[in-house]
Design a protein around this motif. Structure first.
Motif, PDB file in Angstrom:
ATOM      1  N   THR A   3      91.842  57.826  -2.388  1.00  0.00           N
ATOM      2  CA  THR A   3      90.451  58.005  -2.796  1.00  0.00           C
ATOM      3  C   THR A   3      89.937  58.938  -1.620  1.00  0.00           C
ATOM      4  O   THR A   3      89.053  59.874  -2.233  1.00  0.00           O
ATOM      5  N   ASN A  33      93.409  42.719   1.757  1.00  0.00           N
ATOM      6  CA  ASN A  33      91.753  42.167   1.961  1.00  0.00           C
ATOM      7  C   ASN A  33      91.491  41.177   0.805  1.00  0.00           C
ATOM      8  O   ASN A  33      90.532  40.475   0.726  1.00  0.00           O
ATOM      9  N   ASN A  93      87.362  52.813  -5.123  1.00  0.00           N
ATOM     10  CA  ASN A  93      87.888  52.691  -3.705  1.00  0.00           C
ATOM     11  C   ASN A  93      88.325  51.256  -3.534  1.00  0.00           C
ATOM     12  O   ASN A  93      88.848  50.690  -2.435  1.00  0.00           O
ATOM     13  N   TYR A  94      87.983  50.567  -4.225  1.00  0.00           N
ATOM     14  CA  TYR A  94      88.499  48.942  -4.545  1.00  0.00           C
ATOM     15  C   TYR A  94      87.587  48.240  -3.455  1.00  0.00           C
ATOM     16  O   TYR A  94      88.042  47.243  -3.057  1.00  0.00           O
ATOM     17  N   GLN A  95      86.626  48.776  -2.645  1.00  0.00           N
ATOM     18  CA  GLN A  95      85.833  48.106  -1.504  1.00  0.00           C
ATOM     19  C   GLN A  95      84.664  47.245  -2.095  1.00  0.00           C
ATOM     20  O   GLN A  95      83.706  47.895  -2.032  1.00  0.00           O
ATOM     21  N   GLN A 113      85.833  63.734   8.028  1.00  0.00           N
ATOM     22  CA  GLN A 113      85.236  62.945   7.144  1.00  0.00           C
ATOM     23  C   GLN A 113      86.385  61.895   6.690  1.00  0.00           C
ATOM     24  O   GLN A 113      86.331  60.691   6.753  1.00  0.00           O
ATOM     25  N   GLU A 149      75.478  62.582  -5.908  1.00  0.00           N
ATOM     26  CA  GLU A 149      75.835  61.285  -5.773  1.00  0.00           C
ATOM     27  C   GLU A 149      74.898  60.408  -5.319  1.00  0.00           C
ATOM     28  O   GLU A 149      74.701  60.087  -3.995  1.00  0.00           O
ATOM     29  N   THR A 166      78.885  50.381   9.475  1.00  0.00           N
ATOM     30  CA  THR A 166      79.965  51.601   8.740  1.00  0.00           C
ATOM     31  C   THR A 166      79.008  52.362   7.863  1.00  0.00           C
ATOM     32  O   THR A 166      79.109  53.792   7.917  1.00  0.00           O
ATOM     33  N   SER A 212      87.928  43.073  -1.412  1.00  0.00           N
ATOM     34  CA  SER A 212      88.571  43.853  -1.979  1.00  0.00           C
ATOM     35  C   SER A 212      89.182  43.719  -3.258  1.00  0.00           C
ATOM     36  O   SER A 212      89.304  42.675  -3.482  1.00  0.00           O
ATOM     37  N   TYR A 237      82.206  46.318   0.487  1.00  0.00           N
ATOM     38  CA  TYR A 237      81.323  47.415   1.007  1.00  0.00           C
ATOM     39  C   TYR A 237      79.990  48.053  -0.017  1.00  0.00           C
ATOM     40  O   TYR A 237      79.007  48.418   0.107  1.00  0.00           O
ATOM     41  N   GLU A 289      81.685  54.124  -6.841  1.00  0.00           N
ATOM     42  CA  GLU A 289      82.823  54.670  -6.393  1.00  0.00           C
ATOM     43  C   GLU A 289      83.469  53.651  -4.978  1.00  0.00           C
ATOM     44  O   GLU A 289      84.764  53.823  -5.346  1.00  0.00           O
ATOM     45  N   GLN A 290      82.526  53.260  -4.296  1.00  0.00           N
ATOM     46  CA  GLN A 290      83.094  52.584  -3.366  1.00  0.00           C
ATOM     47  C   GLN A 290      83.658  51.287  -3.782  1.00  0.00           C
ATOM     48  O   GLN A 290      84.762  50.845  -3.513  1.00  0.00           O
ATOM     49  N   GLN A 335      87.230  59.373   9.355  1.00  0.00           N
ATOM     50  CA  GLN A 335      86.089  58.417   9.488  1.00  0.00           C
ATOM     51  C   GLN A 335      86.469  57.389   8.215  1.00  0.00           C
ATOM     52  O   GLN A 335      86.287  56.113   8.474  1.00  0.00           O
ATOM     53  N   PRO A 376      95.900  53.236  -2.367  1.00  0.00           N
ATOM     54  CA  PRO A 376      95.205  53.415  -3.363  1.00  0.00           C
ATOM     55  C   PRO A 376      93.831  53.774  -2.808  1.00  0.00           C
ATOM     56  O   PRO A 376      93.220  54.685  -3.288  1.00  0.00           O
ATOM     57  N   GLU A 377      93.475  52.904  -1.645  1.00  0.00           N
ATOM     58  CA  GLU A 377      92.215  53.241  -1.207  1.00  0.00           C
ATOM     59  C   GLU A 377      92.089  54.740  -0.167  1.00  0.00           C
ATOM     60  O   GLU A 377      91.154  55.298  -0.427  1.00  0.00           O
ATOM     61  N   ALA A 379      76.536  54.728   9.609  1.00  0.00           N
ATOM     62  CA  ALA A 379      77.396  55.784  10.491  1.00  0.00           C
ATOM     63  C   ALA A 379      78.131  56.859   9.457  1.00  0.00           C
ATOM     64  O   ALA A 379      78.574  57.860   9.974  1.00  0.00           O
ATOM     65  N   ASP A 380      78.265  56.345   8.278  1.00  0.00           N
ATOM     66  CA  ASP A 380      78.691  57.398   7.329  1.00  0.00           C
ATOM     67  C   ASP A 380      77.826  58.585   6.715  1.00  0.00           C
ATOM     68  O   ASP A 380      76.986  58.055   6.256  1.00  0.00           O
ATOM     69  N   PRO A 381      78.342  59.678   7.302  1.00  0.00           N
ATOM     70  CA  PRO A 381      77.605  60.832   6.617  1.00  0.00           C
ATOM     71  C   PRO A 381      77.464  60.717   5.010  1.00  0.00           C
ATOM     72  O   PRO A 381      76.279  61.323   4.581  1.00  0.00           O
ATOM     73  N   ALA A 382      78.426  60.331   4.261  1.00  0.00           N
ATOM     74  CA  ALA A 382      78.486  60.200   2.701  1.00  0.00           C
ATOM     75  C   ALA A 382      77.263  59.035   2.243  1.00  0.00           C
ATOM     76  O   ALA A 382      76.777  59.849   1.254  1.00  0.00           O
ATOM     77  N   ARG A 430      87.376  53.556   8.364  1.00  0.00           N
ATOM     78  CA  ARG A 430      86.588  52.340   8.079  1.00  0.00           C
ATOM     79  C   ARG A 430      87.487  51.375   7.247  1.00  0.00           C
ATOM     80  O   ARG A 430      87.432  50.273   7.220  1.00  0.00           O
ATOM     81  N   MET A 431      88.546  52.017   6.313  1.00  0.00           N
ATOM     82  CA  MET A 431      89.267  50.947   5.532  1.00  0.00           C
ATOM     83  C   MET A 431      90.114  50.245   6.138  1.00  0.00           C
ATOM     84  O   MET A 431      90.329  49.174   5.869  1.00  0.00           O
TER      85      MET A 431
END
Lengths: 296, 449
Positions: free
Chosen positions: B410, A52, A264-266, B432, A251, A66, A47, A269, A259-260, B435, B406-407, A69-72, B439-440
């Motif tokens: 978003t 993390n 979102n700093y992930q 959503q 997207e 994940t 992250s 992912y 974006e993730q 969910q 911060p996560e 499983a993620d609709p996005a 996850r995070m």
């Protein structure tokens, strides 16, 4: 003289290796290592900030589980495929072929003028293309000005038809590439074959489908692969034009990944998503080769 | 051994290239200050640091202050700053940190605890307890010196309200009052945007804090349960906040989506639509007055006579009647700095009473030093709404002091944008959100209320 020449071309594997070494080193540092690192990171919880980012550890297939499983993510795959099919496979490819065919028998001056006009879209940097089309589709842009003159109400194109906007922009940007590939390929079709078909009474359409396309199918496959990979990875154009929005309606996977990873700093992912993107590219490339029965 | 030397040489080379070399051959030192250079805030920062730089260099011969402005929209600034601070070769020495990132960056080891420094600093007692809270983590480590704060409320256009027959001064008592006023404004003047609030992912933290949290914290629910240390991923208040947003945007009470869903929305609002009196009510922060100051991007002397700031009511007017959110910025020290003492001296000088007095008015923020607050020339500064904004502090809320905020933020932005654009219903968006947050932070880090 001849002796010396003979010695200089004598095969020495060490010399070959020596000359290849810089290339290998560069490939290793700038290509192989990043790919391996990406592969590794996609199995971690890496992250950008937060706990993390110091406690980075192996998380197995969590990211992938994940993700599926993620609709996005599923929406994003769908958007990517829609964008790919309409802007590249159908748009750029078919338009490129049509322009190349239409230009075939035309005078040289005409060909160069049209050719240059099409290529302008291709040489324009992606970010500039995005701004051009933003200016065209924005609320007070060209599209709405023209619509206003014709008596239509202005439409917020980028909000109500965002996918159409990015597809049109990408077709404008990329068609020249397909056109050039097909111009070169059509030049290689032997005129005797076309004449023979004509004498046999084949119409233009029959000649194209029955004669020309089978001959150039190698170029079709190459072109398909190249524009697919180019379009799959397209980021700047979409990001600058719509930012992946509104909502998630444009997207595509690169935007979703960005974006993730960076909003979102992930990072872990995000790299997992990029791996899936790579996989889609590979699968698509093999599929084209299989369908078109071309060997590289 | 040799490899180690080569790597060291490369690192030294890159750090010099990056302009962050700590000590050069001649023994002179440089101190790099990275700050957010965007909009009126960026302008004020530049003025501030350019004021401190010569004074500091004079006091510390041989030291050069290198100012490193990061010109980026809000979200990109946070990302860029974190990327810079992550690597020792690019890390600046002192940075402007948004307090909502402090916990995350602290737990990521990007910034330095300042406890030993502030404990022996007599000026520290001048700082407001609430502001200190915003830079302190769960175990009491202090990660920055706060230099400004803010509060949020409803900006309403006095002229438009009078024209529409609405009461002035306006004091809405619940959310229905806001919707009713917006509906009246729309009926009287269709050319006006009745209610402006941020709903896009592009406006980043503004969407979370200025819009969503201003609603949520007025419902009795909150984002984070500090007693169980869990994120509340679904609650009646969460749902009704999203429903309010849906209500506004589906009834055409909000701005056009093309106006609000981009990173420039804030500029459009403050430098164009508000001066043109095209906005009836705007849910926004007090510091937007910085845009209208003589040195701001859209000077407008009568701004605060045209737009007044009133308190944001709770959902049904439940106690304490009103709500607000506060954030702010702090000067923090990068964990990778090699000149800790020097960096601390810089922070001290930059946040001195004299320097704070100049900067706080320019920033239009709420001061964090009690000696500045007590100064009447500050409270009555022209073109500001300090009195109203300060009065909101009695019922204000701070964002969860959690490293993963911060996560989570978003994920809120995604939910809000989905509802405002009509692509998801409030229920779907909340599901959503649940969910994404699960996850995070993991299933053990969330709860439903």
């Amino acid at each position: 003289m001849s002796k010396r020449k003979g010695r200089s071309v004598s095969y020495s594997p060490w010399r070959a290796i020596l000359f290849l070494l810089p290339t290998w080193a560069l490939m290793l540092v700038f290509f192989v290592l990043p790919v391996l690192l990406t592969f590794y990171y996609s199995f971690t919880n890496l992250s950008l900030t937060g706990p993390n980012s110091v406690d980075t550890h192996f998380v197995g297939f969590t990211n992938f589980v994940t993700m599926f499983a993620d609709p996005a993510f599923r929406t994003s795959v769908l958007m990517t495929l829609i964008f790919l099919v309409f802007s590249a496979i159908v748009g750029q490819q078919v338009l490129g072929l049509i322009i190349a065919l239409l230009l075939q028998q035309k005078p040289r001056a005409f060909r160069s003028i049209i050719g240059v006009l099409v290529i302008v879209g291709w040489v324009t940097p992606e970010i500039v293309v995005a701004f051009i089309w933003f200016a065209f589709f924005s609320d007070h842009g060209t599209a709405n000005s023209v619509a206003g003159v014709l008596g239509f109400k202005p439409i917020a194109w980028l909000v109500h038809f965002p996918m159409l906007c990015v597809v049109v922009a990408n077709i404008w940007h990329g068609t020249a590439f397909s056109m050039l590939v097909y111009q070169a390929a059509l030049g290689d079709v032997p005129s005797e074959v076309k004449e023979a078909a004509m004498i046999d009474g084949a119409t233009g359409w029959r000649r194209l489908v029955g004669v020309t396309l089978p001959i150039i199918k190698g170029s079709v496959a190459t072109n398909m692969i190249l524009i697919t990979l180019q379009t799959l990875g397209l980021f700047t154009l979409i990001y600058a034009l719509t930012g992946g929005g509104p909502g998630t309606s444009t997207e595509t996977l690169p935007i979703y990944m960005y974006e993730q990873a960076f909003s979102n700093y992930q990072l872990g992912y995000g790299t997992a998503i990029s791996l899936v993107l790579l996989l889609i590219g590979i699968i698509a490339s093999f599929a084209y080769l299989k369908i078109l029965k071309v060997k590289i | 051994m040799r490899r180690g030397k080569i790597i060291l040489a490369i690192l030294a080379g890159t750090s010099l290239v990056a302009g962050c070399g700590q000590t050069s051959a001649s023994g002179s030192k440089t101190l790099t200050i990275a700050y957010w250079a965007f909009g009126p805030r960026g302008k004020s920062y530049a003025a501030w640091f350019n004021q401190v730089k010569p004074a500091f260099e004079k006091q510390h011969p041989g030291v050069t202050i290198v100012l490193e402005p990061i010109a980026a929209a809000e979200n990109d600034f946070y990302t860029k700053l974190d990327l810079m601070m992550k690597s020792p070769s690019t890390a600046p020495d002192v940075v402007t940190e948004d307090t909502f990132l402090i916990n995350a960056d602290a737990s990521a080891g990007l910034i330095q605890p300042l406890n030993s420094y502030v404990s022996s600093w007599k000026n520290w007692s001048q700082f407001e307890p609430a502001a200190k809270q915003a830079v302190t983590n769960k175990v009491g480590n202090i990660y920055g010196v706060p230099y400004d704060s803010d509060s949020r409320g409803l900006w309403y256009n006095v002229n438009l309200f009078k024209k529409a027959g609405l009461p002035v001064p306006w004091h809405p008592h619940n959310w229905n009052d806001i919707i009713a006023a917006a509906t009246t404004l729309k009926a009287k003047d269709p050319g006006v945007i009745p209610f402006w609030s941020y709903v896009g992912k592009a406006t980043g933290e503004a969407t979370t804090m200025q819009d969503f949290e201003m609603l949520l914290y007025g419902t009795g629910n909150s984002l984070y349960d500090s007693s169980t240390n869990k994120w509340i991923v679904s609650s009646p208040g969460f749902l009704s906040s999203l429903q309010f947003i849906q209500n506004v945007y589906s009834h055409g009470l909000g701005p056009q989506l093309s106006q609000i869903l981009n990173g420039q929305a804030n500029n459009t609002e403050t430098t164009q639509l508000m001066p043109e009196q095209k906005i009836g009510i705007a849910l926004d922060v007090n510091v937007i007055t910085a845009n209208w100051l003589p040195q701001g991007p859209a000077p407008w002397p009568s701004a605060t006579k045209t737009y007044d700031l009133t308190a944001m009511p709770t959902e049904n007017g439940q106690s304490p009647g009103y709500t607000s959110m506060s954030g702010g910025f702090a000067l923090s020290m990068s964990a990778h700095t090699k000149n800790k003492d020097l960096a601390w001296q810089f922070i001290q000088m930059a946040t001195s009473e004299k320097n704070m007095r100049t900067i706080d008015i320019g920033l239009s923020g709420l001061p964090t030093r009690t000696d500045v607050i007590a100064d009447p020339s500050y409270a009555n500064a022209p073109g500001q709404v300090f009195k109203q904004a300060t009065s909101f502090l009695q019922y204000t809320h701070y964002r969860p002091a959690n490293a993963q905020y911060p996560e989570v933020s978003t994920a809120i932005q995604t939910a809000v944008e989905s509802v405002a654009t009509g692509s998801l219903s409030p229920q779907q968006a909340m599901a959503q959100y649940a969910q994404s947050v699960t996850r995070m932070v993991g299933a053990s880090g969330v709860e439903h209320q």
